[in-house]
Design an enzyme around this catalytic site. Structure first.
Site, PDB file in Angstrom:
ATOM      1  CB  THR A  56      -0.906   0.015   1.255  1.00  0.00           C
ATOM      2  OG1 THR A  56      -0.078  -0.270   2.389  1.00  0.00           O
ATOM      3  CG2 THR A  56      -2.009  -1.027   1.153  1.00  0.00           C
ATOM      4  CB  VAL A 115       8.478   1.291  -2.764  1.00  0.00           C
ATOM      5  CG1 VAL A 115       9.191   0.216  -3.563  1.00  0.00           C
ATOM      6  CG2 VAL A 115       9.406   2.479  -2.537  1.00  0.00           C
ATOM      7  CB  SER A 168      -3.805  -1.900   4.768  1.00  0.00           C
ATOM      8  OG  SER A 168      -3.167  -0.668   4.921  1.00  0.00           O
ATOM      9  NE  ARG A 200      19.390  -0.734   0.837  1.00  0.00           N
ATOM     10  CZ  ARG A 200      18.794   0.442   0.906  1.00  0.00           C
ATOM     11  NH1 ARG A 200      19.405   1.472   1.477  1.00  0.00           N
ATOM     12  NH2 ARG A 200      17.595   0.621   0.396  1.00  0.00           N
ATOM     13  CB  CYS A 256      16.438   5.796  -4.315  1.00  0.00           C
ATOM     14  SG  CYS A 256      16.098   6.688  -2.790  1.00  0.00           S
ATOM     15  CD  GLN A 300      18.439  11.862  -2.064  1.00  0.00           C
ATOM     16  OE1 GLN A 300      19.604  11.758  -1.715  1.00  0.00           O
ATOM     17  NE2 GLN A 300      17.506  11.060  -1.591  1.00  0.00           N
ATOM     18  CD  GLU A 315      18.799   8.934   1.165  1.00  0.00           C
ATOM     19  OE1 GLU A 315      18.441   8.259   2.146  1.00  0.00           O
ATOM     20  OE2 GLU A 315      18.294   8.819   0.036  1.00  0.00           O
ATOM     21  CE  LYS A 342      19.675   4.355   4.814  1.00  0.00           C
ATOM     22  NZ  LYS A 342      18.256   4.678   4.738  1.00  0.00           N
ATOM     23  CG  HIS A 351      16.628  10.654  -5.924  1.00  0.00           C
ATOM     24  ND1 HIS A 351      15.506  11.359  -5.568  1.00  0.00           N
ATOM     25  CD2 HIS A 351      16.735   9.640  -5.018  1.00  0.00           C
ATOM     26  CE1 HIS A 351      14.939  10.788  -4.503  1.00  0.00           C
ATOM     27  NE2 HIS A 351      15.661   9.748  -4.161  1.00  0.00           N
TER      28      HIS A 351
HETATM   29  N1  LIG Z   1      10.248   5.901  -1.917  1.00  0.00           N
HETATM   30  C1  LIG Z   1      11.435   5.666  -2.495  1.00  0.00           C
HETATM   31  O1  LIG Z   1      11.856   6.318  -3.475  1.00  0.00           O
HETATM   32  C2  LIG Z   1      12.334   4.573  -1.976  1.00  0.00           C
HETATM   33  C3  LIG Z   1      13.469   4.264  -2.716  1.00  0.00           C
HETATM   34  C4  LIG Z   1      14.286   3.227  -2.285  1.00  0.00           C
HETATM   35  C5  LIG Z   1      13.966   2.536  -1.150  1.00  0.00           C
HETATM   36  N2  LIG Z   1      12.857   2.861  -0.422  1.00  0.00           N
HETATM   37  C6  LIG Z   1      12.568   2.071   0.761  1.00  0.00           C
HETATM   38  O2  LIG Z   1      11.430   1.246   0.480  1.00  0.00           O
HETATM   39  C7  LIG Z   1      10.674   1.031   1.676  1.00  0.00           C
HETATM   40  C8  LIG Z   1       9.248   1.488   1.465  1.00  0.00           C
HETATM   41  O3  LIG Z   1       9.254   2.889   1.234  1.00  0.00           O
HETATM   42  P1  LIG Z   1       7.921   3.698   0.899  1.00  0.00           P
HETATM   43  O4  LIG Z   1       8.368   5.044   0.517  1.00  0.00           O
HETATM   44  O5  LIG Z   1       7.071   2.905  -0.035  1.00  0.00           O
HETATM   45  O6  LIG Z   1       7.200   3.705   2.358  1.00  0.00           O
HETATM   46  P2  LIG Z   1       5.676   4.027   2.699  1.00  0.00           P
HETATM   47  O7  LIG Z   1       5.007   4.757   1.583  1.00  0.00           O
HETATM   48  O8  LIG Z   1       5.677   4.617   4.053  1.00  0.00           O
HETATM   49  O9  LIG Z   1       4.969   2.548   2.779  1.00  0.00           O
HETATM   50  C9  LIG Z   1       5.242   1.690   3.819  1.00  0.00           C
HETATM   51  C10 LIG Z   1       4.538   0.341   3.692  1.00  0.00           C
HETATM   52  O10 LIG Z   1       4.898  -0.443   4.853  1.00  0.00           O
HETATM   53  C11 LIG Z   1       3.702  -0.881   5.475  1.00  0.00           C
HETATM   54  N3  LIG Z   1       3.860  -0.934   6.949  1.00  0.00           N
HETATM   55  C12 LIG Z   1       4.145   0.085   7.778  1.00  0.00           C
HETATM   56  N4  LIG Z   1       4.140  -0.362   9.077  1.00  0.00           N
HETATM   57  C13 LIG Z   1       3.851  -1.679   9.010  1.00  0.00           C
HETATM   58  C14 LIG Z   1       3.674  -2.700  10.009  1.00  0.00           C
HETATM   59  N5  LIG Z   1       3.797  -2.441  11.313  1.00  0.00           N
HETATM   60  N6  LIG Z   1       3.393  -3.966   9.584  1.00  0.00           N
HETATM   61  C15 LIG Z   1       3.261  -4.244   8.271  1.00  0.00           C
HETATM   62  N7  LIG Z   1       3.384  -3.316   7.293  1.00  0.00           N
HETATM   63  C16 LIG Z   1       3.686  -2.056   7.657  1.00  0.00           C
HETATM   64  C17 LIG Z   1       2.639   0.137   5.127  1.00  0.00           C
HETATM   65  O11 LIG Z   1       1.353  -0.442   5.274  1.00  0.00           O
HETATM   66  P3  LIG Z   1       0.047   0.450   5.681  1.00  0.00           P
HETATM   67  O12 LIG Z   1      -0.338   1.200   4.453  1.00  0.00           O
HETATM   68  O13 LIG Z   1      -0.958  -0.587   6.059  1.00  0.00           O
HETATM   69  O14 LIG Z   1       0.458   1.350   6.798  1.00  0.00           O
HETATM   70  C18 LIG Z   1       3.015   0.426   3.675  1.00  0.00           C
HETATM   71  O15 LIG Z   1       2.495  -0.580   2.837  1.00  0.00           O
HETATM   72  C19 LIG Z   1      11.384   1.837   2.763  1.00  0.00           C
HETATM   73  O16 LIG Z   1      12.235   0.976   3.445  1.00  0.00           O
HETATM   74  C20 LIG Z   1      12.182   2.857   1.994  1.00  0.00           C
HETATM   75  O17 LIG Z   1      13.326   3.272   2.701  1.00  0.00           O
HETATM   76  C21 LIG Z   1      12.029   3.859  -0.820  1.00  0.00           C
END
Ligand SMILES: NC(=O)c1ccc[n+]([C@@H]2O[C@H](COP(=O)([O-])OP(=O)(O)OC[C@H]3O[C@@H](n4cnc5c(N)ncnc54)[C@H](OP(=O)(O)O)[C@@H]3O)[C@@H](O)[C@H]2O)c1
Length: 359
Positions: free
Chosen positions: A12, A15, A40, A118, A158, A184, A210, A213, A251
Site C-alpha cells: 500500500t 514503493v 490495511s 543491506r 535510491c 532528491q 542518506e 548510505k 533524484h
Molecule cells: N520511496 C522511495 O523512493 C524509496 C526508494 C528506495 C527505497 N525505499 C525504501 O522502500 C521502503 C518502502 O518505502 P515507501 O516510501 O514505499 O514507504 P511508505 O510509503 O511509508 O509505505 C510503507 C509500507 O509499509 C507498510 N507498513 C508500515 N508499518 C507496518 C507494520 N507495522 N506492519 C506491516 N506493514 C507495515 C505500510 O502499510 P500500511 O499502508 O498498512 O500502513 C506500507 O504498505 C522503505 O524501506 C524505503 O526506505 C524507498
C-alpha cells in the site's frame, strides 16, 4: 508460459504501489498477494489505498480486488501462494529483518527495497548492470541459515543509482575521489507534493541517514566475495551532501570526481556510450536500452524532462566539464521510485529468474 506468482510486502506504500503499477502485464510475474499493516489488512486493495493511490495510472483491476493480508499474521498463507516476494516495508529495521528472514525461512526468495539487510554480511546488494556476480552469495547464505529455496537479496539506496552507474563506466581510469550533491524528490520519503506542504517553496538540507548510505553502499557494490561474504572496495572515497527539493520524482546528482589516470572528455563519453553491460543478452524485460544516456546539451538532464528515460530505468548524464579542484564534473539523474526502487527490484527478480534462482 505460466507466470510466476509474486507477493508484495508493504503493497500500500509508495514503493509498493509503484511495484503494482510496473508489474501490471509483466510477461513473467503476476501479483497474487498484497500485504501491509493491520491498518490495511482485511480490506480490498482498492479500499486500502483510497485517497492515497499516488500513481498516474489506474489501479490494475485484478490487484484492486485482492484482499490485503497482514504481513505478519498471514505469513504462512502468503508464503504458500507465491514463489517470490518483494519487500517494500517501512517500519523498524530489526522488525523488518525478522520478517524478511521468516519469509526466506519458509522457502520464499525475498527481494527487498529496505535498508535493513543491506549490511548483513551474506546478503548481496545488487544493481544488475554492475554486480550480478554477487548473486553467487545466495548458496552461501542458504547454507549459513539452513534455508532451502528461500534467500534474501537487497537493492541499494535510491540516491546512489544516479551516479554509481556512471562511475562504473569509468572504472578503467581508477576513480579515487568523489564529491556528490544529491537533489532528491519527495517520493523518496513516501510523499507527494500534495502530502508534503513543508517542501513547497523550500529546500530541506537533511535526509536522515542518506549521506552515510550514499557514501558506503557503493563500496559494497564494488566489493568482492571473499570468505563467504562481501569484502568492501576501498575506493573511491565518497563525500556526499543529500538535499530534498520540491520535485515529485527523480533524484538529480552533481558529481566532482578525481581519477588515478585522468581520462580525456572523449574517453569519458566513449566509455559511457560503450558501457559493457553484463546483463545484455539475458532478455530481461525491464532492462533499459541504453542503460546510460549521454546528453550534449548544456541544460540536460533535467528532472521532469528526463526521469522517464528508458521507462524510468535508464540513468542520464550530461554537463560534463573539467574541474579545477578534482578532474571532471557532471550531472546525472535517475527515477527514484522506478530505477531506484520498484523497477530496480523487478530487474533483480528478472535476473534471479534468468540465472535459475527462482523455481
Ligand atoms: N520511496 C522511495 O523512493 C524509496 C526508494 C528506495 C527505497 N525505499 C525504501 O522502500 C521502503 C518502502 O518505502 P515507501 O516510501 O514505499 O514507504 P511508505 O510509503 O511509508 O509505505 C510503507 C509500507 O509499509 C507498510 N507498513 C508500515 N508499518 C507496518 C507494520 N507495522 N506492519 C506491516 N506493514 C507495515 C505500510 O502499510 P500500511 O499502508 O498498512 O500502513 C506500507 O504498505 C522503505 O524501506 C524505503 O526506505 C524507498
Amino acid at each position: 508460459m505460466e507466470k510466476i506468482s509474486v507477493g508484495i510486502l508493504g503493497a500500500t506504500g509508495m514503493v509498493g504501489q509503484r511495484l503494482i503499477q510496473l508489474l501490471e502485464n509483466h510477461p513473467w510475474f503476476e501479483v497474487k498477494c498484497v500485504a501491509a499493516s493491520p491498518r490495511s489488512a482485511g480490506k480490498s486493495f482498492q479500499k486500502a489505498v483510497e485517497g492515497r493511490w499516488a500513481m498516474n495510472s489506474e489501479i490494475p483491476e485484478a490487484v484492486g480486488q485482492l484482499k490485503v493480508l497482514d504481513v505478519e499474521e498471514d505469513m504462512r498463507q502468503i508464503a504458500d501462494n507465491i514463489s517470490l516476494t518483494f519487500s517494500a516495508l517501512n517500519m523498524e529495521k530489526t522488525k523488518i529483518r525478522e520478517i524478511e528472514n521468516a519469509y526466506a525461512d519458509m522457502g520464499v526468495p525475498v527481494v527487498s527495497n529496505n535498508s535493513a539487510h543491506r549490511w548483513t554480511e551474506d546478503v548481496p546488494m545488487i544493481i544488475p548492470e554492475i554486480n550480478p556476480h554477487h548473486l553467487d552469495l545466495i548458496p552461501i547464505q542458504q547454507k549459513n541459515r539452513g534455508w532451502n529455496n528461500g534467500f534474501i537479496v537487497v537493492k541499494p539506496n535510491c540516491s546512489i543509482q544516479s551516479y554509481v552507474p556512471i562511475i562504473e563506466a569509468l572504472k578503467e581510469f581508477g576513480p579515487d575521489q568523489v564529491i556528490v550533491s544529491t537533489y532528491q524528490a519527495i517520493s523518496g520519503a513516501g510523499k507527494t507534493l500534495e502530502t508534503c506542504p513543508e517542501i513547497i517553496d523550500n529546500v530541506i538540507p537533511f535526509i536522515k541517514g542518506e549521506e552515510e548510505k550514499s557514501e558506503r553502499e557503493p563500496l559494497k557494490i564494488w566489493g568482492k566475495i571473499s570468505g563467504g561474504k562481501i569484502e568492501n572496495a576501498k575506493d573511491p572515497v565518497i563525500s556526499s551532501n543529500c538535499i530534498r527539493i520540491p520535485v515529485s520524482d527523480g533524484h538529480l546528482v552533481a558529481v566532482n570526481i578525481r581519477f588515478k589516470r585522468k581520462p580525456t572528455k572523449n574517453q569519458i563519453i566513449e566509455s559511457i556510450r560503450n558501457f559493457k553491460n553484463p546483463i545484455d543478452g539475458l532478455g530481461l524485460p525491464s532492462a533499459p536500452d541504453p542503460f546510460l544516456v549521454y546528453f550534449e546539451e548544456n541544460d540536460r538532464p533535467q528532472t521532469r524532462l528526463d526521469r522517464m528515460a528508458g521507462k524510468g530505468m535508464s540513468v542520464s548524464v550530461g554537463r560534463l566539464r573539467e574541474d579545477d579542484v578534482l578532474d571532471w564534473k557532471f550531472v546525472a539523474l535517475s527515477h527514484n521510485t522506478i530505477r531506484g526502487a520498484a523497477g530496480g527490484a523487478i530487474l533483480i527478480a528478472e535476473l534471479l529468474k534468468a540465472k535459475g534462482f527462482i523455481e
